[in-house]
Design a protein around this motif. Structure first.
Motif, PDB file in Angstrom:
ATOM      1  N   ASP A  44       0.825  -1.213   0.000  1.00 19.91           N
ATOM      2  CA  ASP A  44       0.000   0.000   0.000  1.00 19.91           C
ATOM      3  C   ASP A  44       0.858   1.260   0.000  1.00 19.91           C
ATOM      4  N   VAL A  45       1.755   1.328  -0.970  1.00 22.32           N
ATOM      5  CA  VAL A  45       2.428   2.588  -1.290  1.00 22.32           C
ATOM      6  C   VAL A  45       1.443   3.491  -2.032  1.00 22.32           C
ATOM      7  N   LEU A  46       0.546   2.882  -2.802  1.00 20.74           N
ATOM      8  CA  LEU A  46      -0.337   3.639  -3.693  1.00 20.74           C
ATOM      9  C   LEU A  46      -1.609   4.137  -3.008  1.00 20.74           C
ATOM     10  N   ASP A  47      -2.240   5.134  -3.666  1.00 19.47           N
ATOM     11  CA  ASP A  47      -3.540   5.706  -3.314  1.00 19.47           C
ATOM     12  C   ASP A  47      -3.492   6.612  -2.080  1.00 19.47           C
ATOM     13  N   ARG A  48      -4.482   7.513  -2.043  1.00 18.18           N
ATOM     14  CA  ARG A  48      -4.730   8.413  -0.922  1.00 18.18           C
ATOM     15  C   ARG A  48      -3.688   9.510  -0.739  1.00 18.18           C
ATOM     16  N   GLY A  49      -2.706   9.589  -1.619  1.00 13.94           N
ATOM     17  CA  GLY A  49      -1.684  10.622  -1.521  1.00 13.94           C
ATOM     18  C   GLY A  49      -1.138  10.957  -2.894  1.00 13.94           C
ATOM     19  N   GLU A  50      -0.234  11.922  -2.926  1.00 12.75           N
ATOM     20  CA  GLU A  50       0.221  12.441  -4.217  1.00 12.75           C
ATOM     21  C   GLU A  50       1.701  12.207  -4.482  1.00 12.75           C
ATOM     22  N   GLY A  51       2.372  11.414  -3.625  1.00 12.53           N
ATOM     23  CA  GLY A  51       3.790  11.168  -3.822  1.00 12.53           C
ATOM     24  C   GLY A  51       4.121   9.737  -4.162  1.00 12.53           C
ATOM     25  N   GLU A  52       3.191   9.043  -4.797  1.00 17.16           N
ATOM     26  CA  GLU A  52       3.349   7.610  -5.024  1.00 17.16           C
ATOM     27  C   GLU A  52       4.567   7.258  -5.872  1.00 17.16           C
ATOM     28  N   SER A  53       4.690   7.880  -7.039  1.00 15.50           N
ATOM     29  CA  SER A  53       5.811   7.533  -7.915  1.00 15.50           C
ATOM     30  C   SER A  53       7.139   7.921  -7.274  1.00 15.50           C
ATOM     31  N   LYS A  54       7.166   9.019  -6.506  1.00 21.10           N
ATOM     32  CA  LYS A  54       8.396   9.431  -5.834  1.00 21.10           C
ATOM     33  C   LYS A  54       8.810   8.400  -4.781  1.00 21.10           C
ATOM     34  N   ILE A  55       7.830   7.829  -4.077  1.00 19.63           N
ATOM     35  CA  ILE A  55       8.144   6.793  -3.091  1.00 19.63           C
ATOM     36  C   ILE A  55       8.701   5.557  -3.789  1.00 19.63           C
ATOM     37  N   LEU A  56       8.055   5.130  -4.871  1.00 23.87           N
ATOM     38  CA  LEU A  56       8.518   3.945  -5.590  1.00 23.87           C
ATOM     39  C   LEU A  56       9.926   4.144  -6.144  1.00 23.87           C
ATOM     40  N   GLU A  57      10.183   5.318  -6.681  1.00 27.32           N
ATOM     41  CA  GLU A  57      11.522   5.611  -7.199  1.00 27.32           C
ATOM     42  C   GLU A  57      12.553   5.630  -6.080  1.00 27.32           C
ATOM     43  N   LEU A  58      12.185   6.194  -4.925  1.00 26.46           N
ATOM     44  CA  LEU A  58      13.103   6.230  -3.777  1.00 26.46           C
ATOM     45  C   LEU A  58      13.416   4.818  -3.298  1.00 26.46           C
ATOM     46  N   LEU A  59      12.394   3.985  -3.140  1.00 23.91           N
ATOM     47  CA  LEU A  59      12.617   2.620  -2.651  1.00 23.91           C
ATOM     48  C   LEU A  59      13.466   1.815  -3.628  1.00 23.91           C
ATOM     49  N   GLU A  60      13.248   2.026  -4.920  1.00 30.10           N
ATOM     50  CA  GLU A  60      14.044   1.309  -5.920  1.00 30.10           C
ATOM     51  C   GLU A  60      15.507   1.734  -5.854  1.00 30.10           C
ATOM     52  N   ARG A  61      15.744   3.037  -5.750  1.00 30.90           N
ATOM     53  CA  ARG A  61      17.125   3.517  -5.659  1.00 30.90           C
ATOM     54  C   ARG A  61      17.791   3.035  -4.377  1.00 30.90           C
ATOM     55  N   LEU A  62      17.061   3.090  -3.269  1.00 28.94           N
ATOM     56  CA  LEU A  62      17.636   2.665  -1.992  1.00 28.94           C
ATOM     57  C   LEU A  62      17.960   1.177  -1.989  1.00 28.94           C
ATOM     58  N   ASP A  63      17.163   0.376  -2.681  1.00 32.70           N
ATOM     59  CA  ASP A  63      17.457  -1.052  -2.759  1.00 32.70           C
ATOM     60  C   ASP A  63      18.798  -1.280  -3.449  1.00 32.70           C
ATOM     61  N   THR A  64      19.066  -0.532  -4.509  1.00 30.38           N
ATOM     62  CA  THR A  64      20.352  -0.645  -5.204  1.00 30.38           C
ATOM     63  C   THR A  64      21.497  -0.245  -4.280  1.00 30.38           C
ATOM     64  N   GLU A  65      21.338   0.877  -3.565  1.00 30.19           N
ATOM     65  CA  GLU A  65      22.379   1.342  -2.650  1.00 30.19           C
ATOM     66  C   GLU A  65      22.558   0.363  -1.493  1.00 30.19           C
ATOM     67  N   ALA A  66      21.456  -0.164  -0.963  1.00 25.93           N
ATOM     68  CA  ALA A  66      21.523  -1.084   0.169  1.00 25.93           C
ATOM     69  C   ALA A  66      22.213  -2.391  -0.211  1.00 25.93           C
ATOM     70  N   ARG A  67      21.891  -2.933  -1.370  1.00 20.75           N
ATOM     71  CA  ARG A  67      22.461  -4.223  -1.770  1.00 20.75           C
ATOM     72  C   ARG A  67      23.970  -4.109  -1.993  1.00 20.75           C
ATOM     73  N   ALA A  68      24.441  -2.939  -2.327  1.00 18.15           N
ATOM     74  CA  ALA A  68      25.880  -2.737  -2.473  1.00 18.15           C
ATOM     75  C   ALA A  68      26.591  -2.822  -1.128  1.00 18.15           C
ATOM     76  N   GLN A  69      25.831  -2.688  -0.033  1.00 20.66           N
ATOM     77  CA  GLN A  69      26.409  -2.743   1.313  1.00 20.66           C
ATOM     78  C   GLN A  69      25.942  -3.960   2.101  1.00 20.66           C
ATOM     79  N   GLY A  70      25.257  -4.888   1.434  1.00 26.29           N
ATOM     80  CA  GLY A  70      24.801  -6.101   2.111  1.00 26.29           C
ATOM     81  C   GLY A  70      23.402  -6.009   2.681  1.00 26.29           C
ATOM     82  N   GLY A  71      22.693  -4.912   2.408  1.00 23.29           N
ATOM     83  CA  GLY A  71      21.328  -4.743   2.870  1.00 23.29           C
ATOM     84  C   GLY A  71      20.338  -4.968   1.747  1.00 23.29           C
ATOM     85  N   ALA A  72      19.095  -4.503   1.945  1.00 23.86           N
ATOM     86  CA  ALA A  72      18.067  -4.651   0.913  1.00 23.86           C
ATOM     87  C   ALA A  72      16.852  -3.827   1.290  1.00 23.86           C
TER      88      ALA A  72
END
Length: 294
Positions: free
Chosen positions: A91-119
């Motif tokens: 439930d990232v979607l609906d009821r707000g106006e920053g949905e695509s920004k959240i999805l883009e942030l989570l995708e970028r952070l996953d790339t950065e996290a996996r480079a350090q052993g996270g996710a």
């Protein structure tokens, strides 16, 4: 630390069978043999540190605050969590106006996290599946302009596929796993992933996880004030797990626990739509509630 069973059992606004009616067995077909997606692991080893975050509903500022509270990002939104694993339960979607920004942030952070052993792991919620099925009842006026104004295409089956990741001692799901679905989690995940990828029909033929009101993205069984702890214990026993973490049903007083810590509810309504607190759950034995500020 015990292993993590992060079931991406898929994850508010539906009814339920009457109290005296037994739920029908879920109609979960196996994904077609033509589906080209490779299977995903339903069990994950417990990382050194893991934090679960509930419903975000398009509130980008609340999402950032939750991630800071978890120790995942700094003020500049760069990953500082090292080998931390973040599990966002849908439930990232609906009821707000920053949905695509959240999805883009989570995708970028996953790339950065996996480079350090996270996710950063994203589970599916009912609102993700609703949007894929062209059900836009809960899209705000501003949200309708998101995704470059092409929401219908971008979030349709075959568009942006927010793939559920399933994952023990802790089971994570958007709404929770019930007795009727406990034996169908492989099929639920496979069929929903293939449907979101455009390989199992279109928006007019939704995956059973969306169309079945007691599925792991819809059930309210674990979200209300009265929980059948014996039923929960039976489900956990079948899953070989110690506790279940769910979102989906807002908790008016923040993250709550029932059944002597066997159930944790992490939807605190932290989005602007609900105005709840910034709280996330650090997984462990026992779990720990982390409280932040906006």
């Amino acid at each position: 630390m015990l292993p993590l069973l992060a079931f991406a059992a898929l994850g508010c606004d539906r009814g339920h069978p009457k109290a005296n009616e037994a739920p029908a067995p879920p109609p979960v077909p196996a994904a077609a043999k033509t589906c080209s997606l490779a299977p995903i692991a339903l069990k994950l080893p417990m990382p050194k540190r893991a934090v679960a975050i509930g419903d975000l509903h398009g509130d980008f500022d609340a999402a950032r605050a939750a991630l800071r509270t978890a120790g995942a990002i700094a003020a500049d939104e760069k990953w500082i969590g090292k080998d931390l694993t973040i599990i966002q339960t849908g439930d990232v979607l609906d009821r707000g106006e920053g949905e695509s920004k959240i999805l883009e942030l989570l995708e970028r952070l996953d790339t950065e996290a996996r480079a350090q052993g996270g996710a950063v792991i994203q589970l599916i919620g009912n609102h993700e599946l609703m949007n894929a099925a062209q059900d836009f009842r809960y899209v705000t006026e501003g949200g309708a302009k998101d995704f470059d104004g092409d929401r219908q295409h971008e979030l349709a089956p075959g568009g942006i596929a927010i793939v559920p990741t399933a994952g023990g001692d802790t089971v994570l799901s958007h709404a929770g796993v019930t007795a009727e679905w406990v034996s169908h989690l492989d099929e639920v995940n496979e069929h929903a992933r293939c449907w979101l990828d455009g390989q199992e029909g279109g928006a007019d033929n939704p995956t059973p996880a969306l169309s079945s009101e007691d599925s792991p993205v819809w059930t309210r069984l674990w979200g209300g004030p009265q929980v059948d702890c014996a039923a929960l214990a039976s489900v956990l026993q079948k899953l070989g797990a110690k506790r279940m973490v769910v979102a989906h049903t807002p908790q008016p007083d923040g993250i709550s626990s029932q059944c002597d810590g066997a159930l944790w509810r992490i939807d605190v309504g932290l989005s602007k739509h609900y105005g709840g607190p910034i709280e996330v759950l650090e997984l462990g034995d026992p779990p720990k509630v982390l409280k932040g500020t906006r």
